[in-house]
Design an enzyme around this catalytic site. Structure first.
Site, PDB file in Angstrom:
ATOM      1  N   SER A   1      75.077  38.054  77.575  1.00  0.00           N
ATOM      2  CA  SER A   1      75.508  38.567  76.265  1.00  0.00           C
ATOM      3  C   SER A   1      75.322  40.066  76.098  1.00  0.00           C
ATOM      4  O   SER A   1      75.810  40.640  75.117  1.00  0.00           O
ATOM      5  CB  SER A   1      74.755  37.865  75.130  1.00  0.00           C
TER       6      SER A   1
ATOM      7  N   VAL B   1      71.022  35.753  77.892  1.00  0.00           N
ATOM      8  CA  VAL B   1      70.240  34.622  78.396  1.00  0.00           C
ATOM      9  C   VAL B   1      69.905  34.734  79.872  1.00  0.00           C
ATOM     10  O   VAL B   1      69.180  33.894  80.409  1.00  0.00           O
ATOM     11  CB  VAL B   1      70.924  33.254  78.124  1.00  0.00           C
TER      12      VAL B   1
ATOM     13  N   TYR C   1      86.314  36.685  78.728  1.00  0.00           N
ATOM     14  CA  TYR C   1      84.983  36.549  78.128  1.00  0.00           C
ATOM     15  C   TYR C   1      83.970  36.031  79.158  1.00  0.00           C
ATOM     16  O   TYR C   1      82.863  36.569  79.286  1.00  0.00           O
ATOM     17  CB  TYR C   1      85.059  35.622  76.919  1.00  0.00           C
TER      18      TYR C   1
END
Lengths: 303, 303, 303, 303
Positions: free
Chosen positions: B64, B257, B187
């Site tokens: 992220s 993460v 993404y």
């Protein structure tokens, strides 16, 4: 920087917009009848310089700005234990929402939403006369007597069904120790306090001075605690618009529906703006503009 | 301040805790098999000094943290128009929640939750080859080639049902212009990028330099944009723990993460820590401790 | 009672209202172009009498009425095990909501909301060719060939982002065993089936005959299962208006956005009404009026 | 059918399970000390036959079963206007939830959740002495005096923070006309009423007799109203287990946390079972089993 000139310039710039847009809070008569076309601004630096302009000495209802001082009383008295019943995260919901309380077993997200401030007040009520201590703290911080507005407190109590619901809802989860009545009485009185921009800029002074009292120099909070209050103000201090404040203004702020906003420039100064007309998020419309102008001109954003 | 000594001291202090607590992300094999007992830290100051210690040159999956650079690409390309489909407020819900999207008509709360980053990626996909532009930006910022981890990207795609649901849900509200497939492909590739602490400390350099490229000096973002990214990081950058980060660390941070966290000390330096074991909020356990130590020792909290 | 006269009278009574109020479903072209000013009604008693009036032999898109037959296939094949992944309670939320799925770990409330029917379809896809079995069941129940409308199925697939989101969301909780693609392909085809009021009144016949096939007399479901399907229809069969249907009509019903509604009078008859214009809850406006008239005139409410 | 024999057989069959499973409601002392190992059952047919077995004449706290009679008083007094502030749909949320009230502007989903019954009671309080009228109705329906349990009413009032929250929350939306105090006083007293199975089977008699008083024959409700109450009981009468009741028992039922359940077999009989130990949904565990046995043996399911 000549702050006095800057504040006067901000007042002049915003004067044409006075009373043109936004809505004065109307849920109780004492707030509804405040004339919209008022604007004040005041600041006090770490080392005691002051500047103010516009309606900077007119007292107004501080409303949720009192949550800042209730939190301060709670941190003074309980330290880390305060956080056992109150979170420190943004809520993502309106300030008076009950939804999150239901899924989170009655623990409010942070001390700046109504439920959180009521929970803080409950802890204060367990320890001392919460109303007297609040006035004592503010009177000491300002160097002059501060008082409740009994009409406002009575109106809040008579119409505050949402807050009564919040308090009872938390109590149904075992998160409120005292009877709801005295807790809400203290809470509504805290919200009713009347202060001016200049008084609030002085009273919040410890937040830009590593916790030191603006006059006496004693520690109102430890340095760490003062910085943590600033952090909470930035992430949670302005209802649903905390992201917008951080994005546009970049300073820790705490607002109230009376139209006041207290801002902290860490290690530099504290600032208070006031104008009664609110935008949709419940924050003062011209207050936000004034803070954005101030931050833009001085480059004091923490970011 | 001798940053090299400080970082080495932090590494030494945390070494006994390595691999003792927290959980490595396990939702895909490529992340699950990363040894927990690793820790790295690196920083780069505004004026180009660098310091690093521990596993600071070991590449890891940035996950992220890539949302920071996707946002940067979006702000470069679209300016204010980017915010028509993405909010700037903390969400108060888990990073992959669909609940708020339903009541808010498919508009994600901010660009750092999954839905928001997917919405940003959709805008990028409309404008250019989003995968190539991402690698181009990072390669330029680091001064060395940066690449995707195709195994990770493929695993994310094969198991990313929640993200597929988020993208289709937003599309059902008309908030995604492109086919969901290419948007998610970009993404998932962005999330799969491998970089080291040192590379990330360099790459984020523009955020402490008023938007200036860490090497070339050209504007990656305008000064205002860079400060706004920092504001978003502080209020929304660390999942459900943004309040906790602000309270304990007091710096704009973006975590992933994979165990990495990028932090910005405005006008001073950028910092990256990495340790794979996560605490319950999805942020690196030792990374958070290291940042708290760093902020405590240097007094760099923005508050 | 002379049902033929009654149905004709209902048609005559409602004729002046045809096309005057309500909205034809418009989310796909094949539904949007159906003329609103149509109305049909048909019934078949337990012992095989039939009556029908108006546009009772015009085929229409059965849409969610197919959920009734998908559930029947699932109960036939799996018995009680079907309920391990699907609840039996009213949802209190819109038929295509994702909110409840998030707090209830991907287990849909009942088989008549979209998520529930997709979950049922997933179980069917694990066992056999779900599309062929659905046509086989309906062809057998009607005594004549029933077919998909491929244009409708293709349109549903091309625009069904909400359903794709629901399926992927459930899969993210491990509640869907098969690839989402074939499950949704079967689901969209089931929704696309075209049948007339008369065909549906016949096909649902086993629900008023203790589970017995309307022609062959073999058990489509056990008596207990048939009564349970009726119970589910009454509590969950008509989107957000199940309470309103029970209150005003008092019969187990299953509706579809094509404008059809199947109703069961236990131990007496099955009934189907159709009129394309929907009221706000997604149920046929004139269909509801016709059912209320039918129940009022015959006194067949189960209450 | 020999109902007396059947009820005795049900008592004999369930006797070994008495006090073995489930939990007696414990939120107030007066309920917590009720011995779990009790079971009663009673019925009264349309034409006045009665049968009863077990602890069928032991009075117990009717709790939410009183919502049935409050609704009856409201429908008598206000007719259709009652529904302006109360919905008729299943809620999909726990009986004491505040969440739905927030998104639905203080209008409760139905009269059988707490919020709905409080809203009904508010309407009654506007019209007459709601406590006296409730006792008057029940005394008339039973043919013998019915009374409040003042200890229970006082305990409910002293600990009913959730209900106080619900009432204040609705009042904050302007949905409660009277002061919250008298409304809750009436509500808590209604919940405290003590009746036996036999008394409740008699009192509910009008619901299986097209609204006719079980003794006098006068209309307690119109036929239509009586059927509508039955419909509401079936869709909303048993907390979160309405679907399960419909699925397994197939009769309109209203339950209370005192362990009682009233069931209606339209046009045939009314039935009341009681056993204090509850399963997780708040419904009597053995009461549900008894109703399932009764429905299975007699075939009286409405489906």
């Amino acid at each position: 920087m000549d702050y006095q000139l800057l504040l006067e310039d901000i007042v002049d710039t915003l004067r044409p917009e006075l009373g043109k847009a936004g809505q004065v809070a109307s849920y109780i008569p004492a707030l509804a009848r405040v004339p919209a076309a008022q604007f004040g601004i005041a600041l006090r630096t770490c080392d005691g310089q002051e500047a103010h302009a516009g309606d900077s000495t007119t007292p107004f209802s501080i409303q949720s700005i009192s949550k800042l001082f209730a939190l301060t009383l709670g941190m003074q008295a309980m330290g880390e234990k305060l956080w056992e019943r109150i979170g420190r995260e943004p809520s993502g919901n309106p300030f008076n929402s009950l939804v999150q309380l239901e899924s989170e077993q009655g623990i409010p997200r942070n001390p700046f939403i109504n439920a959180g401030a009521i929970a803080v007040t409950d802890r204060l009520v367990s320890l001392f006369d919460a109303k007297a201590h609040m006035l004592g703290l503010l009177t000491s911080l300002c160097g002059e007597p501060i008082a409740f507005d009994d009409e406002v407190a009575a109106s809040e109590a008579a119409t505050g069904f949402r807050n009564i619901a919040l308090a009872n809802f938390m109590k149904s989860f075992g998160r409120i120790d005292n009877d709801v009545g005295p807790v809400l009485d203290a809470y509504f009185h805290h919200c009713s306090i009347r202060m001016s921009c200049l008084q609030l800029a002085r009273a919040a002074g410890y937040l830009c001075r590593d916790g030191q009292h603006p006059y006496s120099g004693e520690q109102v909070l430890t340095e760490k605690q003062a910085r943590r209050v600033n952090a909470l103000m930035l992430t949670c201090g302005t209802y649903d618009a905390a992201g917008e404040f951080a994005f546009r203004i970049g300073l820790p702020c705490k607002s109230g529906v009376g139209g006041g906003i207290v801002a902290v420039v860490p290690d530099k100064l504290t600032l208070c703006v006031w104008s009664p007309a609110l935008e949709h998020s419940g924050n003062s419309l011209l207050g936000m503009k004034a803070l954005e102008m101030f931050a833009g001109r001085t480059g004091v954003s923490v970011f």
